[in-house]
Enzyme design. Structure first.
Site, PDB file in Angstrom:
ATOM      1  CE  LYS A 292       0.828   0.901   4.451  1.00  0.00           C
ATOM      2  NZ  LYS A 292       1.497   2.120   4.978  1.00  0.00           N
TER       3      LYS A 292
ATOM      4  NE  ARG B 245       8.463   6.968   7.767  1.00  0.00           N
ATOM      5  CZ  ARG B 245       7.965   6.344   8.832  1.00  0.00           C
ATOM      6  NH1 ARG B 245       7.535   7.041   9.856  1.00  0.00           N
ATOM      7  NH2 ARG B 245       7.886   5.027   8.868  1.00  0.00           N
ATOM      8  CG  ASN B 246       5.529   5.400   2.190  1.00  0.00           C
ATOM      9  OD1 ASN B 246       6.563   5.094   1.599  1.00  0.00           O
ATOM     10  ND2 ASN B 246       5.221   4.878   3.374  1.00  0.00           N
TER      11      ASN B 246
END
Length: 352
Positions: free
Chosen positions: A208, A272-273
């Protein structure tokens, strides 16, 4: 340091004290004394003297050590909460002190390569499933521990630290690991579900992150919720195909660790992603972004690894493939979006 009352019967260990490790340690300390492992002696001293770790407040029942042998001796159940790029090294460090009676329940959302010495993604022609390890598989490879589990779900560390309502999944092939994870972590504000498909649940947490980077890029471009809905729904289909190819069950992807975590990380500036994608769309380059991030965005390595894996399969994963071009080949985000909008998806759902 006064270790009175910190014995194997009731003390729980946490390996790593980043944002998620600190949040899990605080959750565990609501019921049990906790020992955390930190490699840096200064961090150990800070925790033991001030009950803080790099600005994060810790429960007074949390003590710290940089001695792997001591934490393994005093804790039967350990929660490794370290980034995937350091996981193998830490397991090798702990391996001499781990025994078959230990439980390890990790919270790392990443993959590592299993390649011959001297080989990496830059000098191998292809990789197969045999060359890819989830964290549970790495634990099995590096230690004598067999009762292994993982944590996965919509668990943003900042919200957990604020005691906001949340839930997670403890996955393991061993029912006693699931039950212990639930007993230790469940509280009025934190629900804990069980799942026997540990590989599938690990893959949910890993894959994901790819879609979360893409979602951040959409937001960075100023696009709306319709575009986000398109991305998340097509991303879900892509994750299920990738997850099945890597050994996970479709059931896990439609549960809390799958769609629950996907929706959360695709809509949160705390991810963070997501932040990586957002900043890419604003014109920053990847090196700049990575250099000033406090913790690793696991999705970057996942994109690289999964794209290489795709070369040995007949799978098409257009979001992953185009995101790879954006991250590593200077492909413009808007060009990737145009490609995806024109991609010939003819059927909405074709995996049920």
């Amino acid at each position: 340091m006064d270790w009175k009352g910190y014995s194997r019967d009731g003390t729980v260990g946490v390996i790593g004290i980043g944002s998620f490790g600190a949040a899990v340690a605080n959750l565990l300390a609501e019921k049990n004394p906790v020992i955390v492992y930190a490699r840096d002696p200064e961090v150990v001293d800070e925790i033991n003297e001030t009950h803080m770790a790099r600005g994060r407040k810790l429960d007074i029942r949390i003590l710290a050590t940089n001695d792997p042998e001591m934490i393994c001796e005093k804790c039967q159940i350990l929660f490794p909460m370290i980034s995937s790029n350091g996981f193998k090294e830490v397991m090798a460090l702990f391996s001499p002190f781990l025994h078959p009676y230990h439980f390890l329940i990790h919270g790392t959302k990443g993959l590592v390569l299993n390649l011959p010495e001297g080989k990496d993604l830059t000098n191998v022609s292809k990789i197969t499933r045999e060359n890819i390890c989830t964290m549970s598989e790495l634990i099995h490879n590096e230690t004598v521990v067999r009762r292994v589990g993982c944590l996965a779900g919509p668990n943003l560390a900042k919200e957990l630290a604020q005691r906001q309502p949340a839930a997670t999944v403890v996955a393991s092939r061993f029912n006693e690991v699931i039950m212990e994870g639930q007993r230790l972590l469940r509280s009025d504000n934190f629900q804990v579900y069980g799942n026997s498909d540990i590989i599938g649940v690990e893959l949910c947490g890993v894959l994901k992150n790819i879609i979360a980077i893409a979602a951040g890029a959409l937001s960075g471009m100023g696009l709306g919720e319709n575009a986000k809905g398109l991305l998340v729904s097509r991303g879900m289909v892509e994750l299920i195909y990738l997850g099945n190819a890597l050994g996970g069950s479709t059931k896990s992807f439609v549960g809390l660790a799958g769609v629950g975590d996907l929706v959360t990380t695709c809509n949160s500036t705390l991810s963070r992603n997501y932040t990586v994608g957002y900043r890419l769309a604003k014109g920053e380059n990847l090196k700049e972004i990575v250099r000033d991030m406090e913790e690793v965005a696991e999705g970057i390595n996942t994109v690289r690894l999964v794209r290489k894996f795709l070369e040995s399969t007949e799978l098409r994963a257009p979001i992953t493939e185009n995101l790879y071009k954006v991250l590593f080949e200077d492909f413009k985000v808007e060009h990737a979006l145009q490609f995806l909008m024109k991609y010939p998806f003819n059927v909405d759902i074709d995996f049920l």
